[in-house]
Motif scaffolding. Structure first.
Motif, mmCIF file in Angstrom:
data_model
loop_
_atom_site.group_PDB
_atom_site.id
_atom_site.type_symbol
_atom_site.label_atom_id
_atom_site.label_comp_id
_atom_site.label_asym_id
_atom_site.label_seq_id
_atom_site.Cartn_x
_atom_site.Cartn_y
_atom_site.Cartn_z
ATOM 1 N N TRP A 65 0.858 -1.179 0.000
ATOM 2 C CA TRP A 65 0.000 0.000 0.000
ATOM 3 C C TRP A 65 0.905 1.243 0.000
ATOM 4 N N ILE A 66 0.721 2.141 -0.964
ATOM 5 C CA ILE A 66 1.559 3.343 -1.088
ATOM 6 C C ILE A 66 0.652 4.573 -1.005
ATOM 7 N N PRO A 67 0.849 5.463 -0.025
ATOM 8 C CA PRO A 67 -0.057 6.614 0.121
ATOM 9 C C PRO A 67 0.046 7.573 -1.063
ATOM 10 N N LEU A 68 -1.074 8.208 -1.365
ATOM 11 C CA LEU A 68 -1.152 9.221 -2.418
ATOM 12 C C LEU A 68 -1.641 10.540 -1.822
ATOM 13 N N PRO A 69 -1.095 11.666 -2.258
ATOM 14 C CA PRO A 69 -1.628 12.952 -1.804
ATOM 15 C C PRO A 69 -2.934 13.270 -2.542
ATOM 16 N N GLN A 70 -3.759 14.095 -1.926
ATOM 17 C CA GLN A 70 -5.009 14.499 -2.548
ATOM 18 C C GLN A 70 -5.107 16.022 -2.585
ATOM 19 N N SER A 71 -5.838 16.523 -3.560
ATOM 20 C CA SER A 71 -6.121 17.953 -3.609
ATOM 21 C C SER A 71 -7.123 18.316 -2.518
ATOM 22 N N ASP A 72 -6.955 19.498 -1.972
ATOM 23 C CA ASP A 72 -7.897 20.036 -0.989
ATOM 24 C C ASP A 72 -7.847 21.559 -1.132
ATOM 25 N N PRO A 73 -8.549 22.309 -0.289
ATOM 26 C CA PRO A 73 -8.536 23.761 -0.471
ATOM 27 C C PRO A 73 -7.169 24.425 -0.370
ATOM 28 N N TYR A 74 -6.144 23.696 0.122
ATOM 29 C CA TYR A 74 -4.832 24.318 0.305
ATOM 30 C C TYR A 74 -3.717 23.644 -0.483
ATOM 31 N N GLN A 75 -4.032 22.638 -1.244
ATOM 32 C CA GLN A 75 -3.040 22.084 -2.156
ATOM 33 C C GLN A 75 -3.742 21.482 -3.373
ATOM 34 N N ALA A 76 -3.141 21.710 -4.537
ATOM 35 C CA ALA A 76 -3.641 21.157 -5.795
ATOM 36 C C ALA A 76 -2.612 20.171 -6.314
ATOM 37 N N ILE A 77 -3.061 18.947 -6.574
ATOM 38 C CA ILE A 77 -2.197 17.876 -7.076
ATOM 39 C C ILE A 77 -2.577 17.598 -8.525
ATOM 40 N N GLY A 78 -1.610 17.563 -9.409
ATOM 41 C CA GLY A 78 -1.893 17.299 -10.816
ATOM 42 C C GLY A 78 -0.737 16.575 -11.494
#
Length: 339
Positions: free
Chosen positions: A58-71
């Protein structure tokens, strides 16, 4: 499941849309700092023993939220994978399962993605007109009032919380009193053993540790006096460098007060930078990247081992038993719009 391909999940257009959504949904503020960078997460799998059967990772992934945009997420993997979320917190991760015999020598899984990270600043000196409290209902707050395995809410933690907030009714002032206590009592010290587990009782007794220990004590005391608080973890970015290796994780906390919503706190950074003590009660700077929320994480598909204390590094099981994999992290700043 997707195999042996460099898969681009997201485009520049998607990233721009996320940023626009962030701008539209966040409270209107001027002079909010932001940092643009590319992040690389590299996991190395050692060769499996000859008699091993099944390897799961299992490898964690970051997610977009109101304070970070992941693309622009790109994943390079010699093995099939799928994206999943844990059922309690909604943390996202890659899940890999394959015959262990396929790892006869070292193999790598590499992820890279672009980030726009914005400062999270809550103005605490004025009652906000457009409070973000509608983002969560009371049922969503319930988990963040409960104990974790290493953050009990009874005994010494409860006694200490009551002692430090005695006579204070305002929840924001209670939070500040607890924050002040943690910074005044703890010291950032990673010598010896015992630190880094986020054990609130150990932190209370040893009065030292890293960010995990600082915020476990803070969160335990907050929950003990009825203020929801949550643990968040990711990676720090050095303010004085534009690229290079990231040696390890950083964690922080948020607490919830009606009419303000979630309020950011970074007690360990405040300890290291006393001139920013007031700033880090109500702010997270843009020199960070968040990956996951919460403690005692049960994955899906479920692991056979204990719930994860926190989730920032890959977790692997070989035939149902924890299996060590390696990981390295790096970043490269990218030009901001208009540069």
């Amino acid at each position: 499941m997707i195999s042996r391909k460099i898969v681009a999940l997201g485009t520049l257009f998607t990233l721009l849309l996320v940023i626009l959504c962030m701008a539209a949904s966040a409270p209107l503020r001027t002079n909010v700092s932001a940092r643009n960078f590319e992040f690389t997460y590299l996991m190395t799998i050692p060769a499996s023993p000859a008699d091993a059967k099944t390897l799961r990772i299992w490898i964690p992934l970051p997610q977009s939220d109101p304070y970070q945009a992941i693309g622009g997420l790109k994943i390079e993997s010699p093995f099939p994978y799928a994206k999943h979320r844990d059922p309690e917190y909604g943390n996202e991760y890659l899940y890999l399962q394959f015959p262990a015999a396929q790892v006869s020598s070292r193999e790598e899984v590499r992820m890279s993605f672009q980030v726009t990270r914005r400062e999270h600043l809550v103005k605490l000196d004025a009652h906000p007109v457009n409070a973000p409290s509608a983002e969560i209902d009371s049922s969503g707050l319930h988990r963040f009032l409960q104990p974790d395995r290493r953050v009990p809410l009874q005994g010494v933690i409860a006694e200490l919380a009551v002692q430090e907030t005695r006579g204070i009714q305002n929840p924001l002032k209670k939070a500040r009193a607890i924050y002040n206590y943690v910074i005044a009592t703890m010291r950032y010290d990673k010598s010896g053993t015992g630190w880094g587990n986020g054990d609130a009782i150990w932190a209370c007794t040893a009065k030292r540790g890293n960010c995990t220990d600082f915020h476990s004590l803070f969160i335990g005391m907050m929950r003990a006096v009825g203020i929801p608080a949550r643990f968040e973890i990711g990676f720090p970015l050095p303010a004085d460098r534009h690229d290079g290796a990231v040696p390890g994780y950083h964690c922080w906390a948020e607490f919830y007060v009606q009419s303000f919503g979630w309020i950011p706190v970074d007690a360990s950074e405040a300890w290291k930078h006393p001139d920013k003590k007031d700033y880090f009660f109500g702010a997270h700077d843009d020199n960070r990247l968040q990956f996951s929320v919460g403690r005692d994480i049960s994955l899906d598909p479920p692991q056979q081992g204990d719930p994860l204390n926190y989730f920032i590094y890959p977790y692997a099981e070989l035939d149902g038993k924890p299996f060590a994999v390696e990981s390295k992290f790096s970043f490269q700043d990218r030009p901001s719009d208009g540069d």
